[in-house]
Structures are given as structure tokens and as C-alpha cells.
Scaffold this active site. Structure first.
Site, PDB file in Angstrom:
ATOM      1  N   GLU A 140      42.541  49.512  51.141  1.00 26.59           N
ATOM      2  CA  GLU A 140      43.880  48.952  51.313  1.00 26.59           C
ATOM      3  C   GLU A 140      44.675  49.701  52.383  1.00 26.59           C
ATOM      4  O   GLU A 140      45.823  50.064  52.193  1.00 26.59           O
ATOM      5  CB  GLU A 140      44.624  48.946  49.972  1.00 26.59           C
ATOM      6  CG  GLU A 140      43.895  48.114  48.917  1.00 26.59           C
ATOM      7  CD  GLU A 140      44.660  47.925  47.613  1.00 26.59           C
ATOM      8  OE1 GLU A 140      45.422  48.824  47.246  1.00 26.59           O
ATOM      9  OE2 GLU A 140      44.476  46.876  46.979  1.00 26.59           O
TER      10      GLU A 140
ATOM     11  N   TRP B  86      43.225  38.619  48.308  1.00 25.30           N
ATOM     12  CA  TRP B  86      44.554  38.713  47.706  1.00 25.30           C
ATOM     13  C   TRP B  86      45.030  37.349  47.220  1.00 25.30           C
ATOM     14  O   TRP B  86      46.133  37.228  46.710  1.00 25.30           O
ATOM     15  CB  TRP B  86      45.568  39.275  48.710  1.00 25.30           C
ATOM     16  CG  TRP B  86      45.348  40.725  49.052  1.00 25.30           C
ATOM     17  CD1 TRP B  86      44.346  41.532  48.573  1.00 25.30           C
ATOM     18  CD2 TRP B  86      46.128  41.535  49.930  1.00 25.30           C
ATOM     19  NE1 TRP B  86      44.453  42.788  49.104  1.00 25.30           N
ATOM     20  CE2 TRP B  86      45.539  42.824  49.943  1.00 25.30           C
ATOM     21  CE3 TRP B  86      47.276  41.309  50.709  1.00 25.30           C
ATOM     22  CZ2 TRP B  86      46.055  43.870  50.705  1.00 25.30           C
ATOM     23  CZ3 TRP B  86      47.784  42.349  51.466  1.00 25.30           C
ATOM     24  CH2 TRP B  86      47.178  43.620  51.461  1.00 25.30           C
TER      25      TRP B  86
ATOM     26  N   LYS C 255      38.029  52.323  38.151  1.00 25.35           N
ATOM     27  CA  LYS C 255      38.789  51.516  37.199  1.00 25.35           C
ATOM     28  C   LYS C 255      37.839  50.924  36.162  1.00 25.35           C
ATOM     29  O   LYS C 255      36.652  50.732  36.447  1.00 25.35           O
ATOM     30  CB  LYS C 255      39.527  50.395  37.939  1.00 25.35           C
ATOM     31  CG  LYS C 255      40.549  50.925  38.930  1.00 25.35           C
ATOM     32  CD  LYS C 255      41.370  49.815  39.575  1.00 25.35           C
ATOM     33  CE  LYS C 255      42.339  50.427  40.595  1.00 25.35           C
ATOM     34  NZ  LYS C 255      43.249  49.437  41.205  1.00 25.35           N
TER      35      LYS C 255
ATOM     36  N   GLU D  73      50.781  46.675  35.088  1.00 21.33           N
ATOM     37  CA  GLU D  73      50.937  45.895  36.317  1.00 21.33           C
ATOM     38  C   GLU D  73      50.597  44.417  36.115  1.00 21.33           C
ATOM     39  O   GLU D  73      51.335  43.539  36.549  1.00 21.33           O
ATOM     40  CB  GLU D  73      50.040  46.489  37.415  1.00 21.33           C
ATOM     41  CG  GLU D  73      50.029  45.668  38.695  1.00 21.33           C
ATOM     42  CD  GLU D  73      49.172  46.297  39.793  1.00 21.33           C
ATOM     43  OE1 GLU D  73      48.598  47.374  39.577  1.00 21.33           O
ATOM     44  OE2 GLU D  73      49.109  45.688  40.885  1.00 21.33           O
TER      45      GLU D  73
ATOM     46  N   LYS E 264      42.301  58.347  47.552  1.00 22.05           N
ATOM     47  CA  LYS E 264      42.046  56.933  47.829  1.00 22.05           C
ATOM     48  C   LYS E 264      41.753  56.871  49.316  1.00 22.05           C
ATOM     49  O   LYS E 264      42.637  57.113  50.135  1.00 22.05           O
ATOM     50  CB  LYS E 264      43.284  56.108  47.474  1.00 22.05           C
ATOM     51  CG  LYS E 264      43.218  54.637  47.894  1.00 22.05           C
ATOM     52  CD  LYS E 264      44.432  53.865  47.364  1.00 22.05           C
ATOM     53  CE  LYS E 264      44.428  52.409  47.806  1.00 22.05           C
ATOM     54  NZ  LYS E 264      45.572  51.650  47.238  1.00 22.05           N
TER      55      LYS E 264
ATOM     56  N   ASP F 253      40.471  44.676  39.237  1.00 21.76           N
ATOM     57  CA  ASP F 253      41.721  45.418  39.351  1.00 21.76           C
ATOM     58  C   ASP F 253      42.615  45.281  38.123  1.00 21.76           C
ATOM     59  O   ASP F 253      43.625  44.584  38.194  1.00 21.76           O
ATOM     60  CB  ASP F 253      42.482  44.927  40.601  1.00 21.76           C
ATOM     61  CG  ASP F 253      43.635  45.836  40.946  1.00 21.76           C
ATOM     62  OD1 ASP F 253      43.745  46.903  40.328  1.00 21.76           O
ATOM     63  OD2 ASP F 253      44.420  45.479  41.838  1.00 21.76           O
TER      64      ASP F 253
HETATM   65  O1  GCW Z   1      46.130  47.394  41.534  1.00 18.57           O
HETATM   66  C1  GCW Z   1      46.269  47.625  42.889  1.00 18.57           C
HETATM   67  C2  GCW Z   1      47.736  47.750  43.058  1.00 18.57           C
HETATM   68  C3  GCW Z   1      48.132  48.662  44.175  1.00 18.57           C
HETATM   69  C4  GCW Z   1      47.405  49.983  43.965  1.00 18.57           C
HETATM   70  C5  GCW Z   1      45.917  49.731  44.060  1.00 18.57           C
HETATM   71  C6  GCW Z   1      45.100  50.982  43.807  1.00 18.57           C
HETATM   72  C7  GCW Z   1      48.196  52.203  44.389  1.00 18.57           C
HETATM   73  O2  GCW Z   1      48.276  46.471  43.217  1.00 18.57           O
HETATM   74  O3  GCW Z   1      49.519  48.825  44.110  1.00 18.57           O
HETATM   75  O4  GCW Z   1      47.796  50.960  44.899  1.00 18.57           O
HETATM   76  O5  GCW Z   1      45.535  48.798  43.087  1.00 18.57           O
HETATM   77  O6  GCW Z   1      44.702  51.167  42.656  1.00 18.57           O
HETATM   78  O7  GCW Z   1      44.873  51.748  44.713  1.00 18.57           O
END
Ligand code: GCW
Length: 632
Positions: free
Chosen positions: A267, A500, A337, A370, A263, A342
Site C-alpha cells: 500500500e 479496492w 492477519k 474497522e 510494513k 483483510d
Molecule cells: O485494513 C487495511 C486498512 C489500512 C491498514 C492496512 C494494513 C494501516 O484499511 O488502513 O493500514 O490494512 O493493515 O496495513
């Protein structure tokens, strides 16, 4: 009379049901210890000797494909012992023919931190890493720190290996993608070796997430007299040499080490942009380091807020990667993803799968729930993943990764039914054309002594129910800040990145609601291949399940049902809550057939789920209705 005998049967049965805590997962068969198993001595032979009711012959046939097996009249044939093992588990769950995996890479991603906590983990602490209380506190809570001296739990890891092998999973990333550089220190690499040794006989390779800036804080064996570097610039010769030395150090201990998951520049994580380099520069530098040993790099496309800051968040992955397509080494895989945002309860598929044509790709699915009620809601995820495969042909991908939902909880996953998501991930990675229904039935048959027929219906309806009571008609990301559990549709905190904040996603005001992602708006629709580009762009053809994702509509807009937006919301939120009520009714009816501990534990969670679903309904409807009040 019939009713009475049924009742008596039920009572007798309930009396017989043995106490179960869920630790055995779907592998609950009692040992039979009577089958004669001939052929090579291996784990498959041991498993069959213990659990098979019939005699079995194991045969090796090196001409067969890796991991494939044939079953024919009590004979299992495979290329090697791992294929035999897959065949053994298949035989034990009742399969009578052969099979081979669709994907070579069937990998779990653990978001486990070295201090023992798990990011987005809802089933206790990490099974791999243990911490100890540190000196720092956060909001009154002691922060845990790493403790590499703690011994590993070899038995637990063996159970984990067995469970994964039984569903065909063949790789595991042992640490969080928000990776600590310490993961690559000698003491932790030694622990990884111990895990690799336990997992290897079960056909599972280990991988690690890496922190791109590791060369700046961790020494590499035999490099630069143990000194660290001042940069992590991927084009710097010293940095390249550091990674080569580190790869050598790892492979000396773990010859079949799988590779790295990364990654970068997302973030807050370091990455090649910090040095004005591209994702390709970063990925290729790592790819070159592991290439001599047969390793791969899984480079994540989950990026936003860096190079294309300010652009509609769901567009940023394509914007960042499309120009790099074809520039990656052949041992780099782009991992994305399933949706462009997300892991929401429902998203349209991620158009990066359309746009990247000359680079290998993997899909990243999230097993840990999540955004789907965590381990407190009963939500079976296979229908969501199958929906994704309806848009992204399985052949487009070289592998599948699943963010694990496993922790130290006795039942591994927090919720007994969350085990089904681990199971379904493995089965779909093996064969993405299996139906949600077939997988659920398979899991139920193995997990409960006598699964009531209606439980299948609960599982199959559960994801749609979740969408309804959380975010119907294309609403997305209106979750409570950071914890991502309950509703917070009014969420806005000026200090935080706007991506966010829930208000960024629904954009409700007195007149309208929804995110205009058509050609008159952010034009995210243009990232989709035809016919989806046209279908999504036009409000008359856009499926209503994506309505507010792609379109901004006035409150007076009527859906196909004839209901206005707010009426439709009310209808769907209520429908979702009603579904959970029905799940509870069914669970009550199933009580006589389910062992007590698991029945009670699921029941408590279902009661909570209903409460939470109601909270979603009330909070969201009150909030969205308030705009209409104001506009009057
Ligand atoms: O879904 C978000 C999550 C983060 C996560 C990020 C990611 C590991 O809230 O906690 O970090 O994605 O996929 O990198």
C-alpha cells in the site's frame, strides 16, 4: 407478588447504581483499603492493599517461569514483580489457582500517527501523540501536523498500563505501521523513552513501527556527521551502519526496547523491493541491527499489488513469502492477519500459516472494528478469534498482536462493549483455549454492577449477526470505499486498484455470483493444507459460510436449505437485522440493572446499529436482485 418485589428491587437497584462513564474499564472495584499485604513492596502489593478484601502474602520464587504465578490460600508466588502483578489481578478477579501465559509476545499495535490521528481509530485521537493545526487543508478540513513539544499525559498512560497488565498484555507498538520516518528522530525517541519508563513497572515493553526509508530523511546519532543517505537499500553497507547506529541510539535510552514492526512494499510503503531486494534481505538487515540488544523484528506479510500484482489478492502473501521460508534470522517473526484478505467479518483462515514452516510466525488480529461496525456496532470479537484458532493451532505461533481500539474518548474504546474486545484480546493472548463465553462472562461480571444474564447471549450472538447483515455466505469486502463502514456492493472506480473495488470480490453478473478460487479459477484453494484444500475446492463439501468466497455459482444454485442464492441472502440479511432488534429488546430489559449513562450511550449506538443493519440489507438485496431482473 413476585413480579412486584422484583420490580421494587430493580428500582432500588437502579437508584443505587453509581454514575459511570466507562473510563475505569473492567477495573471498577471500589477501594477497600483493609488487606494486610506482606512480601516485597511492589505495584502488586499496592493494588492488593487497595482492592483486596483479604490479606495476601507475596513470595518470589526465581525458579518459576517468566510471567507465571501461583495462587494458593492467599499466597501469590511468582518469579518476579511482574508475575506477582499478574497474580494480583487474577486474584482480584476471583481466580484461585495458578496460571502461565501461552504466548511470550502479547502485543498491542497502535495505528497512531504522530499528528495525533489514528488510522482506523474510532475512539478519538491518540493517547500517545498530539498534533497541532497545520497550514494545509484537505477538502476544507485543516490537516494536523506533529507537535513534539506537547507534553505527554503520564497519568493516562499509567492507567493504560494498568489496564493492559490486568489482562496480561506485555508489549505495545506505539505508532502506525504506515510509519512516519520522523518516529525515529531524536525528539520522538525521547518521548518513547518517557513512555517506556511509565510502562516498564507494569511489564510492558515498547516497540516502534518503522518506515523502511528512514535513513534517507532522518539522521542517526554518531553516524555520518548527522548526514542522511541517498538510499535505503538493505544490502548497502552505509544503510546497515545507519540502522546499527539508530538501534544503538534507541537502546542507550531504552535498554529493554522490544524492536521494530515493519510494513514494507505494501500500500505504497517503501521496502526492499524498491532496490530489487527481498523481504528477507530487508528483515535480516534490521534483525542484525537490533540483535546485539535482544530486539526482534515483526515483519508483516500483509502485501499485495507489488511483486505479484494481478494475482488473486488473497494468494499474494503466500506467493511472496513461501520461497523465503527459512531464510530469515531467528529474531525475525512473520506477522500475518488471521485471514488472507483483510479483517473481514468472516474469512477463511490465512493459508500462510500452513505454508511457512521454518520461520517464526505471529497472528495479527484487529481489535478495532474497522470492518465490523467500528465503534458504533456492538460486536464481540472473541468468537471470530476462536474460530481462527480452530484452524491454526496456537502452538504454531510465537505471539499474538492486536490492532488496538484505544483512543482519547473517556471510555477509551468509543463503544462500551468494544472494551470487551480489548479485554478478550488480552485474555486470549494469555490463554487461547479460553472460551468466548468464559471471557465474556468474566468481562461482564467486572464491567457492570449486576449484568443481566441475557447480555452474555447478546455478546455471543453479535459477531454472527454482523456477518449476516453485512456479508453472508462468503461475500466479502463490499464496503463503502475507504471508510469501510456502510455497504457499497456496486463500488468500482476505474482509477483505483481493482483490489479496492467491491465488484472485484463478488463478481456478480446476470448469470452468476462469487469468486472462483478453486482449481478451475484462481486456485487459492491449493494454498491450503489437506483436508481443507479438498474440502474448500469442492462445492459439495465447502462450508456454505465460505460459499461465495471460494465458488462462483449461478443465481439458480440452491443451498442446503433449498433456497436459491438470492433467497438465502434475503433470509440471512433479515436474520441479521432481526438479531439486532432482539439485542435492543434485551438491552431495554436490562435497563434497571445498568447505570444510566452507560445504558443511554449503548442504547443510542444500538439504535444506530439497527438502522445501519437495515441499510446493509436493503442496499445489498436491491443491488444483487437487480441482476436477476436484468437477466429475465
Ligand atoms: O485494513 C487495511 C486498512 C489500512 C491498514 C492496512 C494494513 C494501516 O484499511 O488502513 O493500514 O490494512 O493493515 O496495513
Amino acid at each position: 407478588m413476585k413480579k412486584l418485589s422484583l420490580l421494587i428491587l430493580a428500582i432500588v437497584f437502579a437508584g443505587m447504581a453509581k454514575a459511570e462513564d466507562g473510563h475505569q474499564l473492567w477495573l471498577r472495584q471500589a477501594p477497600v483499603n483493609k488487606a494486610v499485604v506482606t512480601g516485597p513492596e511492589c505495584i502488586a502489593a499496592q493494588e492488593l492493599r487497595t482492592y483486596s478484601k483479604n490479606d495476601v502474602t507475596l513470595k518470589l520464587d526465581p525458579t518459576m517461569e517468566q510471567d507465571a504465578y501461583r495462587i494458593n490460600n492467599g499466597v501469590i508466588t511468582a518469579k518476579n514483580e511482574i508475575g506477582l502483578l499478574y497474580g494480583a489481578y487474577a486474584l482480584l478477579r476471583g481466580e484461585t489457582t495458578g496460571s502461565k501465559p501461552f504466548y511470550k509476545l502479547r502485543i498491542l499495535n497502535h495505528w497512531d500517527n504522530l499528528n495525533g490521528t489514528i488510522e482506523r481509530g474510532y475512539a478519538g485521537l491518540s493517547i500517545f501523540w498530539k498534533g497541532k493545526p497545520g497550514e494545509r487543508k484537505f477538502r476544507g478540513h485543516t490537516i494536523f501536523v506533529e507537535d513534539p513539544d506537547q507534553p505527554i499525559d503520564a497519568n493516562l498512560i499509567k492507567e493504560y498500563a494498568r489496564a493492559n497488565a490486568s489482562i496480561g498484555i506485555n508489549g505495545t507498538v506505539l505508532n502506525n505501521v504506515n510509519a512516519s520516518p520522523k518516529m525515529l528522530s531524536a525528539v520522538y525517541i525521547n518521548k518513547v523513552k518517557q513512555y517506556a519508563d511509565i510502562l516498564r513497572p507494569y511489564g510492558i515493553k515498547v516497540y516502534l513501527s518503522i518506515n523502511f526509508a528512514s535513513p534517507m530523511s532522518i539522521p542517526a546519532k554518531g553516524f555520518n556527521k548527522g548526514k542522511v543517505l541517498k538510499t535505503a537499500d538493505p544490502l548497502n553497507p552505509q544503510v546497515k551502519a545507519w540502522w546499527k547506529a539508530k538501534a544503538k541510539e534507541i537502546y542507550a535510552l531504552i535498554p529493554d526496547f522490544g524492536g521494530f514492526l515493519v510494513k514494507a512494499n505494501s500500500e505504497g510503503q517503501p521496502g526492499p523491493f524498491d532496490y530489487h531486494r527481498t523481504h528477507a534481505d530487508g528483515a535480516n538487515m534490521l534483525a542484525d541491527a537490533v540483535k546485539p540488544f535482544g530486539g526482534i523484528i515483526m515483519w508483516r506479510s500483509f502485501v499485495y499489488g507489488a511483486a505479484h500484482k494481478g494475482e488473486d489478492r488473497v494468494k499474494q502473501a503466500v506467493s511472496e513469502f513461501v520461497g523465503l521460508d527459512g531464510k530469515f534470522r531467528d529474531n525475525v517473526i512473520l506477522q500475518s492477519k488471521n485471514g488472507p484478505l483483510d479483517f473481514q467479518p468472516r474469512e477463511p483462515y490465512a493459508p500462510i500459516f500452513d505454508n511457512i514452516k521454518h520461520t517464526k510466525q505471529m497472528a495479527e488480529l484487529q481489535i478495532t472494528q474497522e470492518y465490523l461496525g467500528q465503534s458504533r456496532h456492538l460486536v464481540y470479537l472473541a468468537p471470530m478469534w476462536r474460530e481462527f484458532f480452530g484452524f491454526v493451532a496456537p502452538e504454531k505461533l510465537v505471539g499474538i498482536a492486536g490492532v488496538a481500539n484505544i483512543g482519547l474518548d473517556t471510555n477509551w474504546c468509543g463503544h462500551h462493549f468494544s472494551q470487551a474486545n480489548w479485554y478478550a484480546f488480552g485474555r486470549l493472548a494469555w490463554n487461547p483455549t479460553l472460551t468466548s463465553e468464559a471471557i465474556a462472562q468474566e468481562w461482564l461480571d467486572q464491567t457492570f454492577e449486576k449484568p443481566d444474564g441475557q447480555l452474555l447471549s447478546v455478546m455471543l450472538r453479535s459477531r454472527e449477526a454482523c456477518v449476516d447483515y453485512m456479508m453472508p455466505i462468503g461475500l466479502h469486502h463490499i464496503f463503502a470505499f475507504d471508510e469501510h463502514y456502510g455497504p457499497e456492493p456496486n463500488g468500482f472506480i476505474a482509477q483505483y486498484p481493482i483490489e479496492w473495488c467491491p465488484v472485484y470480490y463478488h463478481k456478480a453478473n446476470n448469470d452468476s455470483i462469487g469468486f472462483n478460487r478453486t482449481h478451475t479459477g484462481s486456485n487459492a484453494t491449493a494454498q491450503y493444507r489437506e483436508p481443507y484444500c479438498t474440502i474448500y475446492d469442492d462445492i459439495n463439501t465447502c462450508p456454505e459460510r465460505y460459499l461465495l468466497w471460494f465458488h462462483r455459482v449461478p443465481w439458480t444454485y440452491r443451498l442446503k436449505s433449498g433456497r436459491t442464492v438470492i433467497e438465502e441472502m434475503e433470509y440471512r440479511y433479515t436474520r441479521g437485522v432481526n438479531e439486532v432488534e432482539d439485542f435492543i429488546r434485551i438491552w431495554n430489559e436490562a435497563k434497571p440493572y445498568i447505570d444510566d449513562q452507560r445504558w443511554q450511550e449503548v442504547d443510542a449506538r444500538l439504535q444506530h446499529q439497527l438502522h445501519n443493519a437495515n441499510l446493509w440489507r436493503t442496499t445489498c438485496l436491491d443491488y444483487f436482485k437487480s441482476f436477476q431482473e436484468k437477466s429475465k
